[in-house]
Design a protein around this motif. Structure first.
Motif, PDB file in Angstrom:
ATOM      1  N   PRO A 117       0.818  -1.230   0.000  1.00  0.00           N
ATOM      2  CA  PRO A 117       0.000   0.000   0.000  1.00  0.00           C
ATOM      3  C   PRO A 117       0.846   1.272   0.000  1.00  0.00           C
ATOM      4  O   PRO A 117       2.011   1.271   0.426  1.00  0.00           O
ATOM      5  CB  PRO A 117      -0.799  -0.111   1.307  1.00  0.00           C
ATOM      6  N   ARG A 118       0.245   2.351  -0.456  1.00  0.00           N
ATOM      7  CA  ARG A 118       0.887   3.660  -0.358  1.00  0.00           C
ATOM      8  C   ARG A 118       1.181   3.978   1.111  1.00  0.00           C
ATOM      9  O   ARG A 118       0.330   3.801   1.975  1.00  0.00           O
ATOM     10  CB  ARG A 118      -0.019   4.747  -0.937  1.00  0.00           C
ATOM     11  N   GLY A 119       2.375   4.468   1.382  1.00  0.00           N
ATOM     12  CA  GLY A 119       2.741   4.844   2.739  1.00  0.00           C
ATOM     13  C   GLY A 119       3.125   3.681   3.631  1.00  0.00           C
ATOM     14  O   GLY A 119       3.447   3.879   4.803  1.00  0.00           O
ATOM     15  N   ALA A 120       3.111   2.461   3.102  1.00  0.00           N
ATOM     16  CA  ALA A 120       3.425   1.289   3.913  1.00  0.00           C
ATOM     17  C   ALA A 120       4.921   1.230   4.219  1.00  0.00           C
ATOM     18  O   ALA A 120       5.754   1.575   3.391  1.00  0.00           O
ATOM     19  CB  ALA A 120       2.995   0.021   3.195  1.00  0.00           C
ATOM     20  N   SER A 204       7.056 -21.018   5.340  1.00  0.00           N
ATOM     21  CA  SER A 204       7.146 -19.882   4.425  1.00  0.00           C
ATOM     22  C   SER A 204       8.610 -19.583   4.135  1.00  0.00           C
ATOM     23  O   SER A 204       9.503 -19.887   4.933  1.00  0.00           O
ATOM     24  CB  SER A 204       6.450 -18.637   5.001  1.00  0.00           C
ATOM     25  N   ARG A 205       8.841 -18.960   2.974  1.00  0.00           N
ATOM     26  CA  ARG A 205      10.162 -18.511   2.557  1.00  0.00           C
ATOM     27  C   ARG A 205      10.031 -17.133   1.923  1.00  0.00           C
ATOM     28  O   ARG A 205       9.008 -16.829   1.302  1.00  0.00           O
ATOM     29  CB  ARG A 205      10.797 -19.467   1.540  1.00  0.00           C
ATOM     30  N   VAL A 206      11.055 -16.317   2.069  1.00  0.00           N
ATOM     31  CA  VAL A 206      11.126 -15.022   1.402  1.00  0.00           C
ATOM     32  C   VAL A 206      12.414 -14.992   0.591  1.00  0.00           C
ATOM     33  O   VAL A 206      13.498 -15.197   1.140  1.00  0.00           O
ATOM     34  CB  VAL A 206      11.092 -13.854   2.403  1.00  0.00           C
ATOM     35  N   ASN A 207      12.278 -14.788  -0.711  1.00  0.00           N
ATOM     36  CA  ASN A 207      13.429 -14.789  -1.628  1.00  0.00           C
ATOM     37  C   ASN A 207      14.259 -16.057  -1.454  1.00  0.00           C
ATOM     38  O   ASN A 207      15.490 -16.044  -1.506  1.00  0.00           O
ATOM     39  CB  ASN A 207      14.294 -13.547  -1.413  1.00  0.00           C
ATOM     40  N   LEU A 259       8.869  -6.731   3.967  1.00  0.00           N
ATOM     41  CA  LEU A 259       8.843  -6.963   2.528  1.00  0.00           C
ATOM     42  C   LEU A 259       9.014  -5.663   1.751  1.00  0.00           C
ATOM     43  O   LEU A 259       8.523  -4.612   2.162  1.00  0.00           O
ATOM     44  CB  LEU A 259       7.526  -7.647   2.140  1.00  0.00           C
ATOM     45  N   ARG A 260       9.670  -5.786   0.604  1.00  0.00           N
ATOM     46  CA  ARG A 260       9.926  -4.660  -0.286  1.00  0.00           C
ATOM     47  C   ARG A 260       9.524  -5.049  -1.711  1.00  0.00           C
ATOM     48  O   ARG A 260       9.437  -6.240  -2.032  1.00  0.00           O
ATOM     49  CB  ARG A 260      11.402  -4.270  -0.247  1.00  0.00           C
ATOM     50  N   PRO A 261       9.284  -4.067  -2.580  1.00  0.00           N
ATOM     51  CA  PRO A 261       8.970  -4.395  -3.971  1.00  0.00           C
ATOM     52  C   PRO A 261      10.034  -5.310  -4.583  1.00  0.00           C
ATOM     53  O   PRO A 261      11.236  -5.114  -4.365  1.00  0.00           O
ATOM     54  CB  PRO A 261       8.951  -3.026  -4.656  1.00  0.00           C
ATOM     55  N   GLY A 262       9.565  -6.315  -5.305  1.00  0.00           N
ATOM     56  CA  GLY A 262      10.450  -7.279  -5.925  1.00  0.00           C
ATOM     57  C   GLY A 262      10.677  -8.534  -5.108  1.00  0.00           C
ATOM     58  O   GLY A 262      11.128  -9.557  -5.642  1.00  0.00           O
ATOM     59  N   ASP A 263      10.377  -8.488  -3.800  1.00  0.00           N
ATOM     60  CA  ASP A 263      10.518  -9.683  -2.975  1.00  0.00           C
ATOM     61  C   ASP A 263       9.529 -10.755  -3.434  1.00  0.00           C
ATOM     62  O   ASP A 263       8.439 -10.453  -3.945  1.00  0.00           O
ATOM     63  CB  ASP A 263      10.256  -9.362  -1.501  1.00  0.00           C
ATOM     64  N   ARG A 278       4.767 -12.274  -5.802  1.00  0.00           N
ATOM     65  CA  ARG A 278       5.778 -11.225  -5.918  1.00  0.00           C
ATOM     66  C   ARG A 278       5.180  -9.923  -5.401  1.00  0.00           C
ATOM     67  O   ARG A 278       4.022  -9.626  -5.644  1.00  0.00           O
ATOM     68  CB  ARG A 278       6.233 -11.053  -7.376  1.00  0.00           C
ATOM     69  N   LEU A 279       5.978  -9.169  -4.664  1.00  0.00           N
ATOM     70  CA  LEU A 279       5.541  -7.901  -4.099  1.00  0.00           C
ATOM     71  C   LEU A 279       5.833  -6.778  -5.086  1.00  0.00           C
ATOM     72  O   LEU A 279       6.909  -6.728  -5.689  1.00  0.00           O
ATOM     73  CB  LEU A 279       6.268  -7.613  -2.785  1.00  0.00           C
TER      74      LEU A 279
END
Length: 282
Positions: A117-120, A204-207, A259-263, A278-279
């Protein structure tokens, strides 16, 4: 068997995958997997049609998968239902189920993008066993009555924006839970009698890096207890979803970055399958 829905958003069609991995079209039985179909003993209807060889095969390769149930009437969510997760959140394990809500339009497919979201600032992942209600539940007499009201199980990613949830919430968690795409669901609905909901590994896994790895055996409040408890304070409708809580290993613990964009987030539960998102920025 596993029930899935394939097609572009709003145009999904129902499919059942048998134990051999063959896919069969369900549109001769129902237009969709919704509350009305589940309440009409839809799981048994699918089983009979499969056993009698009445369903045509269908090729689903390359098709998008939607959530395995059409938009629910309600998404009920249980907080801090694993003691270790309560501890990493800085809280004592609850003595009664903690309830919050997600809006039904948060539900998306298991491989759809999640929008930050915006501002997240603190977007987090949460793998959860999701209960799909199959029969109206109202004032059940005991947890022993719950099983006949459960159609099956699937996987939920209870995506959370922790700053919205905890720092500017006014005490209501749902503010950090209801952004668009914040409830990837699926990939499949597995009938309740084909799984032991009290003994399923979830992870769960991230990247590609491990985050959560636990078992529903560690739930504080069991699935049957949750269905019974909720039926005392609300009416559960067919097609409703109950997110049963997440185990330890989320970013809120401060052990991992948010989390960040692209994760890329991957989540799975034994016997059901896995999902992947994908984020990207909203």
């Amino acid at each position: 068997m596993k029930i899935i829905r394939v097609g572009e958003p709003g145009l999904e069609r129902p499919v059942v995958v048998d134990d051999a991995g063959t896919s069969f079209d369900l549109t001769t039985l129902t237009a969709d997997i919704d509350g009305a179909f589940l309440a009409a003993d839809g799981i048994a209807t699918i089983r009979r049609a499969l056993a009698e060889g009445r369903l045509p095969t269908v090729d689903v390769s390359g098709l998008r998968q939607g959530a395995p149930v059409v938009r629910p009437h309600a998404v009920w969510c249980i907080g801090m239902n694993y003691a270790a997760h309560a501890a990493e959140s800085g809280a004592e394990p609850p003595t009664v189920p903690v309830l919050f809500f997600k809006t039904p339009n948060t539900v998306v497919g298991p491989y759809d993008d999640v929008l930050i979201p915006r501002g997240a600032e603190k977007t987090d992942w949460e793998v959860e066993l999701a209960v799909v209600i199959g029969r109206r539940a109202r004032y059940l007499d005991s947890p022993a009555d719950a099983a006949r009201h459960i159609a099956g199980y699937t996987i939920s990613n209870d995506v959370s924006e922790r700053a919205f949830q905890l720092e500017s919430s006014g005490g209501q968690w749902s503010k950090g839970k209801c952004a668009e795409t914040f409830n990837p669901l699926g990939p499949a609905l597995v009938p309740a009698d084909e799984l032991d909901a009290g003994n399923l590994r979830l992870w769960s896994r991230v990247n590609g890096e491990p985050r959560q790895d636990s078992s529903t055996a560690d739930l504080i409040f069991s699935v049957d207890y949750l269905v019974w408890h909720l039926s005392q304070v609300a009416v559960l409708e067919p097609g409703d979803i109950i997110n049963t809580g997440t185990p330890q290993g989320v970013a809120l613990s401060k052990r991992f970055p948010y989390l960040r964009p692209g994760d890329v987030v991957e989540l799975g539960i034994d016997g059901i399958g896995s999902q992947r998102q994908r984020l990207r920025p909203a």
